[in-house]
Motif scaffolding. Structure first.
Motif, PDB file in Angstrom:
ATOM      1  N   PRO A   7       9.834  26.666  16.908  1.00  0.00           N
ATOM      2  CA  PRO A   7       9.330  25.299  17.099  1.00  0.00           C
ATOM      3  C   PRO A   7       9.043  24.623  15.761  1.00  0.00           C
ATOM      4  N   VAL A   8       9.345  23.337  15.684  1.00  0.00           N
ATOM      5  CA  VAL A   8       9.250  22.605  14.424  1.00  0.00           C
ATOM      6  C   VAL A   8       7.871  22.734  13.780  1.00  0.00           C
ATOM      7  N   LYS A   9       6.813  22.655  14.573  1.00  0.00           N
ATOM      8  CA  LYS A   9       5.472  22.655  13.996  1.00  0.00           C
ATOM      9  C   LYS A   9       5.085  24.000  13.381  1.00  0.00           C
ATOM     10  N   TYR A  10       5.835  25.075  13.723  1.00  0.00           N
ATOM     11  CA  TYR A  10       5.558  26.390  13.147  1.00  0.00           C
ATOM     12  C   TYR A  10       6.638  26.839  12.154  1.00  0.00           C
ATOM     13  N   ARG A  11       7.703  26.103  12.100  1.00  0.00           N
ATOM     14  CA  ARG A  11       8.857  26.527  11.305  1.00  0.00           C
ATOM     15  C   ARG A  11       8.516  26.669   9.825  1.00  0.00           C
ATOM     16  N   TRP A  12       7.775  25.697   9.298  1.00  0.00           N
ATOM     17  CA  TRP A  12       7.444  25.717   7.868  1.00  0.00           C
ATOM     18  C   TRP A  12       6.574  26.928   7.509  1.00  0.00           C
ATOM     19  N   ILE A  13       5.761  27.379   8.465  1.00  0.00           N
ATOM     20  CA  ILE A  13       4.915  28.553   8.208  1.00  0.00           C
ATOM     21  C   ILE A  13       5.790  29.783   7.987  1.00  0.00           C
ATOM     22  N   TYR A  14       6.772  29.948   8.843  1.00  0.00           N
ATOM     23  CA  TYR A  14       7.678  31.096   8.752  1.00  0.00           C
ATOM     24  C   TYR A  14       8.434  31.100   7.429  1.00  0.00           C
ATOM     25  N   THR A  15       9.050  29.973   7.068  1.00  0.00           N
ATOM     26  CA  THR A  15       9.862  29.919   5.847  1.00  0.00           C
ATOM     27  C   THR A  15       9.000  30.030   4.588  1.00  0.00           C
ATOM     28  N   THR A  16       7.818  29.407   4.605  1.00  0.00           N
ATOM     29  CA  THR A  16       6.949  29.438   3.425  1.00  0.00           C
ATOM     30  C   THR A  16       6.366  30.822   3.196  1.00  0.00           C
ATOM     31  N   ILE A  20       6.985  33.049  -0.140  1.00  0.00           N
ATOM     32  CA  ILE A  20       5.907  33.565  -0.990  1.00  0.00           C
ATOM     33  C   ILE A  20       5.952  35.091  -1.028  1.00  0.00           C
ATOM     34  N   ALA A  21       6.206  35.720   0.124  1.00  0.00           N
ATOM     35  CA  ALA A  21       6.287  37.178   0.178  1.00  0.00           C
ATOM     36  C   ALA A  21       7.412  37.697  -0.708  1.00  0.00           C
ATOM     37  N   ASN A  22       8.547  36.990  -0.724  1.00  0.00           N
ATOM     38  CA  ASN A  22       9.666  37.384  -1.584  1.00  0.00           C
ATOM     39  C   ASN A  22       9.289  37.312  -3.054  1.00  0.00           C
ATOM     40  N   VAL A  23       8.615  36.228  -3.426  1.00  0.00           N
ATOM     41  CA  VAL A  23       8.206  36.064  -4.820  1.00  0.00           C
ATOM     42  C   VAL A  23       7.236  37.166  -5.235  1.00  0.00           C
ATOM     43  N   VAL A  24       6.257  37.447  -4.382  1.00  0.00           N
ATOM     44  CA  VAL A  24       5.275  38.487  -4.690  1.00  0.00           C
ATOM     45  C   VAL A  24       5.937  39.864  -4.741  1.00  0.00           C
ATOM     46  N   LEU A  25       6.842  40.128  -3.788  1.00  0.00           N
ATOM     47  CA  LEU A  25       7.495  41.430  -3.705  1.00  0.00           C
ATOM     48  C   LEU A  25       8.336  41.722  -4.944  1.00  0.00           C
ATOM     49  N   LYS A 106       8.652   6.176  -5.694  1.00  0.00           N
ATOM     50  CA  LYS A 106       7.358   5.585  -6.067  1.00  0.00           C
ATOM     51  C   LYS A 106       6.214   6.120  -5.200  1.00  0.00           C
ATOM     52  N   ALA A 107       6.392   7.315  -4.676  1.00  0.00           N
ATOM     53  CA  ALA A 107       5.364   7.950  -3.848  1.00  0.00           C
ATOM     54  C   ALA A 107       5.548   9.454  -3.914  1.00  0.00           C
ATOM     55  N   CYS A 108       4.448  10.179  -3.842  1.00  0.00           N
ATOM     56  CA  CYS A 108       4.498  11.638  -3.952  1.00  0.00           C
ATOM     57  C   CYS A 108       4.150  12.275  -2.611  1.00  0.00           C
ATOM     58  N   PRO A 109       5.001  13.150  -2.091  1.00  0.00           N
ATOM     59  CA  PRO A 109       4.676  13.884  -0.859  1.00  0.00           C
ATOM     60  C   PRO A 109       3.409  14.719  -1.031  1.00  0.00           C
ATOM     61  N   THR A 110       2.899  15.193   0.074  1.00  0.00           N
ATOM     62  CA  THR A 110       1.656  15.982   0.053  1.00  0.00           C
ATOM     63  C   THR A 110       1.882  17.344  -0.584  1.00  0.00           C
ATOM     64  N   VAL A 111       0.776  18.000  -0.912  1.00  0.00           N
ATOM     65  CA  VAL A 111       0.843  19.353  -1.485  1.00  0.00           C
ATOM     66  C   VAL A 111       1.536  20.303  -0.517  1.00  0.00           C
ATOM     67  N   LEU A 112       1.233  20.163   0.772  1.00  0.00           N
ATOM     68  CA  LEU A 112       1.826  21.034   1.776  1.00  0.00           C
ATOM     69  C   LEU A 112       3.343  20.879   1.820  1.00  0.00           C
ATOM     70  N   GLN A 113       3.821  19.635   1.770  1.00  0.00           N
ATOM     71  CA  GLN A 113       5.264  19.399   1.774  1.00  0.00           C
ATOM     72  C   GLN A 113       5.911  19.971   0.511  1.00  0.00           C
ATOM     73  N   TYR A 114       5.203  19.853  -0.601  1.00  0.00           N
ATOM     74  CA  TYR A 114       5.692  20.398  -1.872  1.00  0.00           C
ATOM     75  C   TYR A 114       5.839  21.916  -1.779  1.00  0.00           C
ATOM     76  N   VAL A 115       4.838  22.573  -1.239  1.00  0.00           N
ATOM     77  CA  VAL A 115       4.871  24.026  -1.096  1.00  0.00           C
ATOM     78  C   VAL A 115       5.988  24.446  -0.136  1.00  0.00           C
ATOM     79  N   GLN A 116       6.165  23.696   0.941  1.00  0.00           N
ATOM     80  CA  GLN A 116       7.242  23.991   1.883  1.00  0.00           C
ATOM     81  C   GLN A 116       8.603  23.952   1.200  1.00  0.00           C
ATOM     82  N   TYR A 117       8.778  22.975   0.341  1.00  0.00           N
ATOM     83  CA  TYR A 117      10.059  22.825  -0.352  1.00  0.00           C
ATOM     84  C   TYR A 117      10.268  23.926  -1.390  1.00  0.00           C
ATOM     85  N   ILE A 118       9.261  24.176  -2.208  1.00  0.00           N
ATOM     86  CA  ILE A 118       9.397  25.135  -3.303  1.00  0.00           C
ATOM     87  C   ILE A 118       9.655  26.546  -2.782  1.00  0.00           C
ATOM     88  N   PHE A 119       8.963  26.939  -1.712  1.00  0.00           N
ATOM     89  CA  PHE A 119       9.053  28.314  -1.227  1.00  0.00           C
ATOM     90  C   PHE A 119       9.962  28.466  -0.011  1.00  0.00           C
TER      91      PHE A 119
END
Length: 414
Positions: A7-16, A20-25, A106-119
């Motif tokens: 489901p879309v509302k949980y999808r970002w949790i799974y990918t993020t 992060i787990a990959n980076v730490v590992l 001319k606008a910056c997305p939220t921190v959460l959106q940034y983290v979703q994209y980076i990870f």
């Protein structure tokens, strides 16, 4: 494969979390560098998003940070695992792209959106580079569930089979180290060129195989779905390589465009189009940034900084009309000749990229009798010959055309 069906509302949790787990590992405590770099980059993007300096500021921060880390590695002060280093490179691309995205919007997305994209974990290690909009579409669209991934993977797998075989069978048959020896230099030139072609084909097989796996992971996660036909995959925005185009390239320029395509797109959008100066200046700047992005080894700079000059010399000979080219059979012979010449020139230019060390790169070029530079000179000679045989006709000026119109026509002619 699971991402499109979550489901879309949980999808970002799974990918993020996976990202992060990959980076730490793979990075362990070295992950602190990622945290520092992405944090400083986001702060700069947030503060400067309404100015024209956001992208430049993040570019300086991220590349400056990676330069400091590499300097410590070079001086044996610090060691960064290979897997962590590769991930760091792609994260630098992401934070710079994000900064230019905020600057243009001319606008910056939220921190959460940034983290979703980076990870976002697909493409986190071997690429391909993914733009912010591409990732957000995959995370927030319900239409990705209809994607038919297997035809895409099968099609790309069939394309990659020759490269898998080349990597596993040619690597032991054509190792690179013999190219440094006097025995290799004593061989006939045709054998040395052939050996170089086979060695570089084996190296190419390694890259293409890794990129194929990365492309498959991106497509399976919902990247590149067609909004009009969601069951299809448009992989033009995350295609890492063009196998057929690379192998049939008749110029260095066409071959370069078929290699690591998404990072090239990043270089074009973030460096080439934003750097001031002439076309040649922007090319040199882009290639220099690309070399620095890859690392501090002299071989990278030798390959990337010389490429624009060799490419320009080759273009002179290819853009003019060769004698008899309009005759079909002669045109086909010319095409085959250009194909062989281009393949050997590409392999010659990649030598420093493979050997990395300056002394070894020069030694191999010497053992190859500098044939790549002789080829570049040949194209310049062809340009002179073609201009002599078919001199360009002066454009007749039409009566009643003003000076401005003449200038415009001159530009169109060029």
């Amino acid at each position: 494969f699971a991402v499109p069906h979550i489901p879309v509302k949980y999808r970002w949790i799974y990918t993020t979390v996976l990202g992060i787990a990959n980076v730490v590992l793979f990075s362990s405590y070295d992950g602190i560098h990622f945290l520092v770099c992405i944090t400083l980059s986001y702060i700069a993007s947030r503060l400067l998003c309404k100015t024209r300096y956001a992208g430049l500021a993040v570019f300086v921060i991220s590349f400056g940070y990676i330069a400091a880390v590499r300097y410590c590695i070079l001086k044996d002060i610090y060691h960064l695992p290979t897997a962590a280093s590769v991930c760091f490179l792609l994260m630098v691309c992401k934070v710079v792209w994000f900064a230019f995205h905020t600057q243009d919007a001319k606008a910056c997305p939220t921190v959460l959106q940034y983290v979703q994209y980076i990870f976002y974990f697909p493409g986190l290690w071997t690429g391909p580079f993914l733009s912010y909009d591409l990732v957000m579409d995959a995370l927030n669209s319900t239409e990705t569930q209809a994607i038919q991934i297997l035809p895409f993977i099968l099609n790309r797998f069939l394309q990659i089979i020759p490269y898998i075989l080349a990597y596993y069978f040619l690597t032991p048959l054509f190792p690179r180290d013999p190219m440094l020896t006097a025995e290799f230099a004593a061989q006939p030139l045709y054998y040395r060129v052939y050996y170089t072609l086979m060695t570089m084909l084996a190296k190419r097989g390694r890259y293409f195989t890794g990129w194929f796996v990365a492309e498959a992971a991106c497509a399976a996660s919902g990247i590149g779905y067609e909004k009009s036909k969601p069951y299809l995959i448009d992989f033009t925005n995350f295609r890492a390589f063009h196998a057929l185009e690379f192998e049939t390239a008749t110029s260095l320029k066409d071959a370069i465009r078929s290699w690591n395509c998404t990072v090239q797109m990043w270089l074009v959008m973030c460096v080439y189009k934003r750097f001031p100066g002439s076309r040649l200046v922007r090319q040199i700047a882009t290639m220099s940034i690309s070399a620095f992005w890859h690392g501090l080894h002299p071989g990278y700079y030798l390959t990337f900084t010389l490429a624009p000059f060799v490419q320009g010399m080759q273009d002179l000979g290819l853009l003019c009309k060769w004698p008899g080219e309009q005759i079909e059979i002669i045109g086909k012979v010319y095409w085959l000749f250009k194909l062989v010449m281009s393949a050997s020139l590409i392999s010659f230019m990649i030598v420093p990229f493979v050997f990395l060390d300056l002394e070894h790169s020069i030694q191999v070029w010497r053992n190859l009798s500098w044939y790549g530079f002789w080829q570049a000179g040949f194209y310049v000679c062809m340009y002179v010959i073609c201009r002599a045989v078919n001199p360009p006709k002066r454009r007749e000026r039409k009566e009643g055309k003003g000076e401005k119109g003449e200038v415009e026509e001159e530009k169109k002619t060029e």
